[in-house]
Write a protein that holds these residues in place. Sequence first.
Motif, PDB file in Angstrom:
ATOM      1  N   ALA A   1       0.821  -1.208   0.000  1.00  0.00           N
ATOM      2  CA  ALA A   1       0.000   0.000   0.000  1.00  0.00           C
ATOM      3  C   ALA A   1       0.855   1.258   0.000  1.00  0.00           C
ATOM      4  CB  ALA A   1      -0.940  -0.013   1.209  1.00  0.00           C
ATOM      5  N   VAL A   2       1.866   1.304   0.848  1.00  0.00           N
ATOM      6  CA  VAL A   2       2.716   2.497   0.944  1.00  0.00           C
ATOM      7  C   VAL A   2       3.452   2.730  -0.374  1.00  0.00           C
ATOM      8  CG1 VAL A   2       4.717   3.527   2.095  1.00  0.00           C
ATOM      9  CG2 VAL A   2       2.975   2.337   3.446  1.00  0.00           C
ATOM     10  N   ASN A   3       4.013   1.679  -0.959  1.00  0.00           N
ATOM     11  CA  ASN A   3       4.720   1.822  -2.223  1.00  0.00           C
ATOM     12  C   ASN A   3       3.810   2.302  -3.339  1.00  0.00           C
ATOM     13  OD1 ASN A   3       7.130   0.938  -1.107  1.00  0.00           O
ATOM     14  ND2 ASN A   3       6.831  -1.203  -1.700  1.00  0.00           N
ATOM     15  N   ALA A   4       2.594   1.734  -3.386  1.00  0.00           N
ATOM     16  CA  ALA A   4       1.647   2.128  -4.428  1.00  0.00           C
ATOM     17  C   ALA A   4       1.254   3.603  -4.288  1.00  0.00           C
ATOM     18  CB  ALA A   4       0.413   1.238  -4.379  1.00  0.00           C
ATOM     19  N   ILE A   5       0.986   4.026  -3.073  1.00  0.00           N
ATOM     20  CA  ILE A   5       0.593   5.424  -2.847  1.00  0.00           C
ATOM     21  C   ILE A   5       1.740   6.373  -3.189  1.00  0.00           C
ATOM     22  CG2 ILE A   5      -0.048   7.098  -1.057  1.00  0.00           C
ATOM     23  CD1 ILE A   5      -1.516   4.704   0.332  1.00  0.00           C
ATOM     24  N   GLU A   6       2.933   6.040  -2.735  1.00  0.00           N
ATOM     25  CA  GLU A   6       4.095   6.892  -2.996  1.00  0.00           C
ATOM     26  C   GLU A   6       4.303   7.064  -4.496  1.00  0.00           C
ATOM     27  OE1 GLU A   6       8.781   7.194  -1.558  1.00  0.00           O
ATOM     28  OE2 GLU A   6       7.750   5.250  -1.553  1.00  0.00           O
ATOM     29  N   HIS A   7       4.203   5.972  -5.237  1.00  0.00           N
ATOM     30  CA  HIS A   7       4.445   6.029  -6.677  1.00  0.00           C
ATOM     31  C   HIS A   7       3.275   6.645  -7.444  1.00  0.00           C
ATOM     32  CE1 HIS A   7       5.487   5.029 -10.739  1.00  0.00           C
ATOM     33  NE2 HIS A   7       4.562   4.094 -10.838  1.00  0.00           N
ATOM     34  N   HIS A   8       2.058   6.175  -7.191  1.00  0.00           N
ATOM     35  CA  HIS A   8       0.919   6.558  -8.027  1.00  0.00           C
ATOM     36  C   HIS A   8       0.325   7.911  -7.674  1.00  0.00           C
ATOM     37  CE1 HIS A   8       0.860   2.817 -10.248  1.00  0.00           C
ATOM     38  NE2 HIS A   8       1.030   2.175  -9.102  1.00  0.00           N
TER      39      HIS A   8
ATOM     40  N   PRO B   1      -7.947   9.667  -1.086  1.00  0.00           N
ATOM     41  CA  PRO B   1      -7.021   8.524  -1.189  1.00  0.00           C
ATOM     42  C   PRO B   1      -7.035   7.611   0.028  1.00  0.00           C
ATOM     43  CG  PRO B   1      -5.816  10.559  -0.750  1.00  0.00           C
ATOM     44  CD  PRO B   1      -7.232  10.959  -1.080  1.00  0.00           C
ATOM     45  N   GLU B   2      -7.324   8.174   1.207  1.00  0.00           N
ATOM     46  CA  GLU B   2      -7.319   7.351   2.421  1.00  0.00           C
ATOM     47  C   GLU B   2      -8.520   6.394   2.476  1.00  0.00           C
ATOM     48  OE1 GLU B   2     -10.047  10.675   3.067  1.00  0.00           O
ATOM     49  OE2 GLU B   2      -8.016  10.534   2.243  1.00  0.00           O
ATOM     50  N   GLN B   3      -9.465   6.547   1.543  1.00  0.00           N
ATOM     51  CA  GLN B   3     -10.648   5.689   1.550  1.00  0.00           C
ATOM     52  C   GLN B   3     -10.618   4.629   0.443  1.00  0.00           C
ATOM     53  OE1 GLN B   3     -14.508   7.404   2.375  1.00  0.00           O
ATOM     54  NE2 GLN B   3     -13.601   9.338   3.040  1.00  0.00           N
ATOM     55  N   TRP B   4      -9.509   4.513  -0.276  1.00  0.00           N
ATOM     56  CA  TRP B   4      -9.431   3.518  -1.352  1.00  0.00           C
ATOM     57  C   TRP B   4      -8.693   2.275  -0.879  1.00  0.00           C
ATOM     58  CZ3 TRP B   4      -5.811   2.433  -5.826  1.00  0.00           C
ATOM     59  CH2 TRP B   4      -6.456   1.677  -6.808  1.00  0.00           C
TER      60      TRP B   4
ATOM     61  N   LYS C   1       4.006  10.869   3.885  1.00  0.00           N
ATOM     62  CA  LYS C   1       2.597  11.088   3.527  1.00  0.00           C
ATOM     63  C   LYS C   1       1.955   9.797   3.058  1.00  0.00           C
ATOM     64  CE  LYS C   1      -1.069  13.601   2.768  1.00  0.00           C
ATOM     65  NZ  LYS C   1      -1.838  14.165   3.917  1.00  0.00           N
ATOM     66  N   ALA C   2       2.705   8.993   2.300  1.00  0.00           N
ATOM     67  CA  ALA C   2       2.172   7.721   1.820  1.00  0.00           C
ATOM     68  C   ALA C   2       1.834   6.799   2.985  1.00  0.00           C
ATOM     69  CB  ALA C   2       3.184   7.048   0.890  1.00  0.00           C
ATOM     70  N   GLU C   3       2.677   6.763   4.012  1.00  0.00           N
ATOM     71  CA  GLU C   3       2.412   5.929   5.181  1.00  0.00           C
ATOM     72  C   GLU C   3       1.170   6.419   5.929  1.00  0.00           C
ATOM     73  OE1 GLU C   3       6.014   5.967   7.405  1.00  0.00           O
ATOM     74  OE2 GLU C   3       6.983   4.431   6.151  1.00  0.00           O
ATOM     75  N   GLU C   4       1.007   7.726   6.006  1.00  0.00           N
ATOM     76  CA  GLU C   4      -0.170   8.298   6.679  1.00  0.00           C
ATOM     77  C   GLU C   4      -1.451   7.903   5.955  1.00  0.00           C
ATOM     78  OE1 GLU C   4      -2.074  12.749   6.955  1.00  0.00           O
ATOM     79  OE2 GLU C   4       0.099  12.581   7.270  1.00  0.00           O
ATOM     80  N   ILE C   5      -1.450   8.026   4.625  1.00  0.00           N
ATOM     81  CA  ILE C   5      -2.627   7.670   3.837  1.00  0.00           C
ATOM     82  C   ILE C   5      -2.901   6.172   3.940  1.00  0.00           C
ATOM     83  CG2 ILE C   5      -3.544   7.518   1.485  1.00  0.00           C
ATOM     84  CD1 ILE C   5      -1.952  10.102   0.852  1.00  0.00           C
ATOM     85  N   ALA C   6      -1.842   5.365   3.842  1.00  0.00           N
ATOM     86  CA  ALA C   6      -2.006   3.918   3.864  1.00  0.00           C
ATOM     87  C   ALA C   6      -2.595   3.439   5.181  1.00  0.00           C
ATOM     88  CB  ALA C   6      -0.665   3.240   3.600  1.00  0.00           C
TER      89      ALA C   6
END
Length: 302
Positions: free
Chosen positions: A42-49, A276-279, A56-61
């Motif tokens: 999840a973190v990798n996908a958010i950071e990249h996409h 994004p936090e709801q996907w 921030k990616a970790e927070e969203i994930a």
Amino acid sequence: MRPPYSYIARTAPKLGFKGTKRLACVLGGCMWHLVGSRRRLAVNAIEHHLNVSRVKAEEIAKASFIHNFRSFLELVLVGRIDEDFCRNTIKEGRPGVIEQIASIKGPVVAATAHLGAWEILAGMLGSLIASKQRDALVVVRRNKNEGLHELICHFRGSQGARVVDHRKAVFTVLKALKREGLAAFLVDHNCPRNEAIFLPFLNDIAAVNMGPAVLAVKANATVVPVFLIRDELGGYVFHVDTPLTPDQLQGSRDDKIRQVAEFYTGAVEKYVRDYPEQWFWMHKRWKTRPEGAEASRSHDRQ
């Protein structure tokens, strides 16, 4: 003898909305800490996409883990989503959208995603459409566990929507659409190459299921993106995007299918970027690649 899921079907709804929310916080937090492979995915996908920082990616994930568990658990509450609940409890993204979805004439293909409260949305569509003596179908992927599949169908169909296995959906959906019914699809999951159109999605190329587009074109259906998003107070907001009508499509049958798929994929991307936090980021969304194409960077890390 009662089916094996009957006890869960009778007792799980007693959790209520507050109970499912509390349990989701516990389960989502546990999975975040204990299942490192899904956390990293999840973190990798958010950071990249989304092109955001690692922090921030970790927070969203982390937020998405809790949202996703809440969505899964809300399945047991679908039976409570009657017409009064929809009109008195669910907020409208803009005035009149609940009436809009209920009053669309002709066949309707509703496109949504694993975003926000997607299970509650199944109850909404059942109560709003089936209550008007129109077919309301929810097309789902069959779970390999038969008992679990029966349980899911029991809850999803508890407000009048008919649950249809996606591999046996063509005849059933077309028949319902020809009677001016509504068929709802989750259009954001990965799919095999033989079921896919490859389209841009969140800064990459994704395999987009063309099934809903094929059925929409064949039935001359209006395509409507619908999403039920949670607000900051823990409530629900119903969003209906501007529909795509059959007369807007141009070209050959294949051209029209692609236009419909691009339409609902674009709608999903817009809402994922907004919320994004709801996907469902822990899903391997970019796993299937075009033939001969290199794996995406996010897939390399999965």
